[in-house]
Design an enzyme around this catalytic site. Sequence first.
Site, short mmCIF file in Angstrom:
data_model
loop_
_atom_site.label_atom_id
_atom_site.label_comp_id
_atom_site.label_asym_id
_atom_site.label_seq_id
_atom_site.Cartn_x
_atom_site.Cartn_y
_atom_site.Cartn_z
N GLY A 96 51.58 -47.03 -2.53
CA GLY A 96 51.41 -46.61 -1.15
C GLY A 96 50.53 -45.39 -0.99
O GLY A 96 50.06 -45.09 0.12
N LYS A 138 45.83 -40.32 -7.06
CA LYS A 138 47.08 -40.33 -6.31
C LYS A 138 46.97 -39.39 -5.11
O LYS A 138 46.81 -38.19 -5.28
CB LYS A 138 48.24 -39.90 -7.22
N ASP A 140 51.26 -42.05 5.16
CA ASP A 140 49.84 -41.79 5.42
C ASP A 140 49.00 -41.88 4.15
O ASP A 140 47.80 -41.63 4.17
CB ASP A 140 49.65 -40.42 6.07
N GLY A 141 49.65 -42.21 3.01
CA GLY A 141 48.90 -42.37 1.78
C GLY A 141 48.42 -41.08 1.15
O GLY A 141 47.60 -41.09 0.23
N ARG A 193 45.01 -39.52 -12.47
CA ARG A 193 45.91 -39.74 -13.60
C ARG A 193 45.46 -40.95 -14.42
O ARG A 193 44.80 -41.86 -13.92
CB ARG A 193 47.36 -39.87 -13.13
N ASP A 248 61.00 -49.32 -10.02
CA ASP A 248 59.56 -49.19 -9.75
C ASP A 248 58.98 -47.94 -10.41
O ASP A 248 57.76 -47.74 -10.38
CB ASP A 248 59.30 -49.16 -8.24
N ASP A 303 55.54 -41.40 -12.81
CA ASP A 303 55.79 -40.92 -11.45
C ASP A 303 56.68 -39.67 -11.42
O ASP A 303 57.90 -39.76 -11.48
CB ASP A 303 56.40 -42.02 -10.57
#
Length: 631
Positions: free
Chosen positions: A115, A136, A148-149, A206, A297, A307
């Site tokens: 996202g 990212k 909003d990404g 990354r 995830d 993450d």
Amino acid sequence: MESSQSAPSALELLTFNNTALKRLPVDVSGQPGSRTVPGACFSRIGSLQPLLRPRIVALSQSALSLLGLSVQDVLDDPRTPEYLSGSRLLPGSEPAAHCYCGHQFGLFAGQLGDGAVMYLGELESETHGRWEIQVKGAGVTPYSRDGDGRKVLRSSIREFLCSEAMFALGIPTTRAASLVTSDLYVTRDPLNNGERIPERCSVVMRLASSFIRFGSFEIFLGQDEFSGLQGPSAGRHDIRAQLLDYVVENFYPHIQETHNNRKERNLSFFREVMMRTAKLVAQWQCVGFCHGVLNTDNMSILGLTLDYGPFGFMDRFDPDFVCNASDKRRRYSYQAQPSACRWNLARLAEALGPELKAADAGVVLDDFMPTYEAFYLCGMRRKLGLVTKEEAEDRELISDLLRVMHNTGADFTNTFRLLSHVPWPEEGDDEFATVGPVVDLIVDQCASIEELKHFGRQCYQDNIELAMILSMAQTNPVMFGMVADRPDVAVQLELLGRLKELLNTDQDELKEKQRDDWIRWICRYRRRLARDFEGTSDLHLVKQERLRVMNSTNPRVVLRNYIAQNAIQAADKGDFSEVNKVLKVLEKPFMDPEPLCGQDAACGEKEHKERLLADDYDAKPPAWAPQICIT
């Protein structure tokens, strides 16, 4: 001057091959906004969303070298901030976002996906290996849902620093090559209290061999009986087989080459994923690291730490430590991480469906905890300098050490680092007098009576299970008597008893008790050290090996939350020197700082202590450190 009119930079000369987009189904519809994406593992991103005045604030030479780049290569090109933030497209890159699902805090959440992450492509060379490049925080993708990404400076600093810190600790991880910030702002609620504030949009570039995760296989799941949700590619066994083949052939080639039977290959693959996951979580436990959001995830199919959201390294040792303020039920506490990883592996087995026999997967899952415990015990023995013999009693020695650390409120990182100062057992020495100095150093790293009372009260207030037990004791003594001997209830009552004892203790009494507890354990540890090297002819070499192993296993410095917070607060004011200073220290976590007084041999006791704390990152955390809220 435009790129076409000037010589290409080292960054522009990177050669992309983008294997994932060639081998796996790609959604090319280009529809704007968030949506369900069936029948695809990736979605192409049609247009970039440039940042306003992007600028580089930190670079990792170690990570850049994986791409064959140097810091100077990057800084020589004035377009670099745009390239590293996804604001301008690198030649040969193909922006896309990865589709995946996930079980979040135990419940299937349906389609999730990248996202706020944009896949740029993949590089592969004999010299540097294979690397997927992502940015990212580059903007909205088909998987942004209501977001909003964007990522903000605060979270980007944490991910950038921790990625490189974990690598330096020897723990498998995704890497972070660069940190770019901008003059574009979005509003966020950092304390999760309803108060939104403007924060700078920032981007981390990354790297990993692949960012495919357990959840990548969950896009094929049918309707979940609890949530009613299903994967966007439910029933597409053909795509699942395609994805599995891609992963095994590209990232587990030794398995592909040694198995002609598909089911046997898949079982071997699942066992290898289990082994890597067990080793990874054992390494986390050995440095006191908590992931914070161990959803499917966020679990790498390659056994990487993936993450960095609300992560945390423990300060005061507490098996119930939770680094994510949103995790009210403590699902992902420090001590729960191994079982959480096993649970996630079971979900992966389900997602593989007919590619893996359920009975075979069950056998592999049964091996997870013994495998984890073997890796954990091996790591803990090294932390204690026990390098020649394995004794059955070692498990109890380690368990008792952690119990003493918990009861005394000892700092996890600093205590283990100080254990290398425990003197070697010599025949005829006065044991209590010999261990006294190191005990004093360790007790200095333990919590004060006020700190322990505060932690105890907080634990009591937040402990829903304990509140229910006490309510039962008052309202239904008969039922309470029936459950009081249960192990889980006994643990809760022990916590309550400890708090009551603390409330009737002063600082002097506490310090004396802490000293007694540590003297007893250290005397036992020295006896175990002596047994470890019985019959060795060269004791000098033995002692050197013990210190070498301990000081290369127990870090002097980790990325504590307060260290990251200090860097973030300086960066918020436009000063990125602390970010770069912390990065430099974290790149050599086992090394003592340079002495302040010249040569070590010339240092007295006072100067030696100053040397050990020369950069202040290994000092006992400040009183405000536990108040930092990460969600």
